[in-house]
Motif scaffolding. Structure first.
Motif, mmCIF file in Angstrom:
data_model
loop_
_atom_site.group_PDB
_atom_site.id
_atom_site.type_symbol
_atom_site.label_atom_id
_atom_site.label_comp_id
_atom_site.label_asym_id
_atom_site.label_seq_id
_atom_site.Cartn_x
_atom_site.Cartn_y
_atom_site.Cartn_z
ATOM 1 N N LEU B 111 -1.220 3.065 -7.699
ATOM 2 C CA LEU B 111 -1.398 4.494 -7.433
ATOM 3 C C LEU B 111 -0.941 4.750 -5.874
ATOM 4 N N LYS B 112 -0.850 4.121 -5.637
ATOM 5 C CA LYS B 112 -1.135 4.909 -3.715
ATOM 6 C C LYS B 112 -0.033 4.847 -3.460
ATOM 7 N N ALA B 113 0.975 3.519 -3.941
ATOM 8 C CA ALA B 113 2.672 4.262 -3.869
ATOM 9 C C ALA B 113 3.376 4.976 -4.518
ATOM 10 N N GLU B 114 2.619 5.315 -5.334
ATOM 11 C CA GLU B 114 3.371 6.061 -6.037
ATOM 12 C C GLU B 114 3.312 6.879 -5.802
ATOM 13 N N ALA B 115 2.328 7.784 -5.454
ATOM 14 C CA ALA B 115 1.912 8.927 -4.588
ATOM 15 C C ALA B 115 2.446 9.240 -3.584
ATOM 16 N N LYS B 116 2.710 7.815 -3.196
ATOM 17 C CA LYS B 116 3.702 8.631 -1.675
ATOM 18 C C LYS B 116 5.204 8.686 -1.951
ATOM 19 N N SER B 117 5.470 8.119 -3.323
ATOM 20 C CA SER B 117 6.678 7.785 -3.409
ATOM 21 C C SER B 117 7.964 9.994 -4.073
#
Lengths: 417, 117
Positions: B111-117
């Motif tokens: 989820l964190k990675a998706e939020a960053k991208s």
């Protein structure tokens, strides 16, 4: 001290219109602290509590149950008892349990209706015949009273079986354990409950454990729907619900919860006086004292916590049995139900200490736990009392999954277990 | 009886037309770092399973359709399918957020990675 059940107590109470029977067990309120707590009042949990009190003289113990005792898989199985497994470790524990079943009614003063009527495991392919011959040799080395029998003997023991050599899965023989059989599963739970209660164990029903409380690496208590209960030793015996409970203590389990179904037919005159397991076609059958045919099969193939199974599995089981026993094709089925079974990768149970001090687990019995109740309770109680695995329980430790030391029973007993 | 929908070929059928393949998103440690596979990592890969009461993520195969593997999100209490998604994909964002227990831990980084991208 409880009064004994006997022909005299039966007669005395019959004279009195059965008004004066004392309760078989108390319903105490939970105390604030216990020396040990067993979670789950199924057969295995009740037997564990009973042997803790009886063999290890622990009186201040409780057993917590979220529903009613014996209401899970203990009351949902097809009551088959046998010990003819392939691996030495399995033979040791299942044969201990089977032999303990022989004296249960006398020791517990409760009729568990153990009926050593014989268990036949059919060989319906060449491969299965060879596999069971291998098991037969292994069992003979272990001293079990089992033997391979011919198709003619099978027909003699089970006259209703389809002995047509040209059917899709002809009977090529069977692996026979004459000392195996059935028992009344409710009575096993009730007998152990009454026995444990008489020895001072608090059986607390309608008390759901919601979490295991740790302090550092030690167990300190349990969060329950009836408040916090302090204890230093916890035995988790919750079958299908073991993963979710162990997770609250930070222990991950090699378990998947699946639904296993069983069903009974309308009652008919006696037609089959033994247990027949047909592993190739996925079905097993026996006849209860009421005359109902008790039928079981394989699990549904996906995770399930709902205690309701799917129709394709039932259809598969019934199809198999109709082919094996053509005379039952017109029978109607009365009831069907499902239980949530805890499956391990090697289809063998887990009886183990954990990395958390004071936390013990007994689970993974999957589709075949009922037969093991007395043996499992006996060795798990010993494990808890002495904080080290009982020699018979040792091979079933959690460490076997990291060490690759599996006890593979999925080959010999993939379905009927 | 479960009704399953294949996100690859669009076929819909009951559970007998499909094959349940167990827990989704299991990573084989030896694929990524064959030299440093500990006994514990191999145990986790082979035997330890997420076994949630509630939202679960699984693999299924379209047995009698296109034959492809795909992912599904299903509730293990109500038996209701929440989503079907591709074998290389992550579940829809709202399901990753609803996940509990071990699944919540697993999806946290995603989820964190998706939020960053």
């Amino acid at each position: 001290m409880k009064s004994r059940y006997s022909i005299f107590s039966l007669a005395r109470n019959a004279m009195n219109y059965h008004k004066d029977w004392e309760r078989a067990w108390r319903s105490p309120a939970p105390k604030a602290e216990y020396d040990a707590v067993i979670v789950g009042a199924g057969g295995h949990g009740l037997a564990t509590a009973y042997y803790l009190a009886k063999n290890h003289k622990m009186a201040n113990i409780a057993i917590l149950e979220k529903g009613w005792l014996g209401g899970g898989n203990t009351g949902r199985n097809t009551t088959i008892i046998r010990s003819n497994y392939l691996q030495d470790a399995s033979i040791a524990i299942y044969e201990l349990a089977r032999s303990l079943y022989e004296g249960r009614s006398q020791e517990l003063n409760y009729n568990v209706m153990f009926s050593p009527r014989g268990v036949l495991m059919l060989c319906q392919t060449e491969h299965e015949l060879r596999a069971f011959k291998r098991t037969a040799h292994a069992n003979r080395l272990a001293g079990l009273d089992c033997r391979m029998i011919s198709p003619a003997e099978v027909k003699e023991i089970v006259p209703i079986i389809n002995d047509d050599p040209n059917c899709r899965y002809p009977i090529l023989g069977a692996y026979y354990q004459p000392r195996g059989g059935t028992a009344r599963h409710d009575a096993v739970a009730w007998g152990y409950a009454r026995g444990a209660d008489a020895l001072g164990v608090d059986i607390i029903q309608n008390c759901e454990v919601t979490g295991i409380t740790r302090e550092g690496g030690k167990v300190v208590g349990l969060e329950t729907s009836r408040g916090l209960i302090k204890t230093k030793k916890v035995g988790v015996v919750t079958a299908g619900n073991v993963s979710t409970l162990m997770q609250t203590a930070g222990v991950r389990m090699p378990i998947e919860s699946l639904c296993l179904q069983a069903l009974v037919s309308e009652p008919i005159k006696p037609v089959i006086d033994c247990v027949v397991m047909a592993n190739t076609v996925h079905g097993y059958i026996s006849q209860s004292d009421k005359g109902e045919l008790v039928i079981g099969g394989g699990t549904d193939p996906y995770n399930n916590y709902s205690q309701r199974g799917s129709f394709p599995s039932l259809e598969h089981t019934v199809t198999a049995l109709v082919e094996t026993f053509p005379i039952i094709s017109r029978l109607r089925m009365l009831r069907m139900w499902g239980g949530i079974v805890d499956m391990t990768g090697d289809r063998s149970p887990i009886i183990s200490k954990t990395d958390v001090e004071g936390l013990y687990v007994n689970c993974g019995w999957g589709t075949g736990g009922f037969k093991a109740i007395p043996g499992s309770g006996c060795v798990f109680a010993d494990t808890i009392a002495h904080d080290r695995p009982h020699p018979i329980a040792e091979p079933f430790g959690l460490s076997r999954f990291a060490e690759g030391r599996l006890i593979d029973e999925s080959v010999a007993a993939a379905v009927a277990h | 009886m479960l009704v399953v929908h294949c996100p690859v070929c669009g076929a819909e059928g009951d559970e007998t037309d499909f094959h349940g393949g167990g827990q989704a998103h299991v990573r084989r440690p030896a694929t990524h770092d064959p030299v440093n596979v500990s006994d514990e990592a191999q145990r986790d890969y082979l035997f330890i399973r997420h076994n949630p009461k509630g939202l679960h993520f699984e693999r299924w195969r379209c047995d009698r359709g296109c034959g492809k593997w795909f992912h599904a999100a299903r509730d293990t209490v109500t038996m209701e399918f929440k989503a079907f998604y591709g074998i290389t994909e992550l579940p829809p964002r709202e399901l990753m957020e609803q996940a509990t227990g071990e699944w919540a831990t697993y999806f946290k980084d995603k989820l964190k990675a998706e939020a960053k991208s």
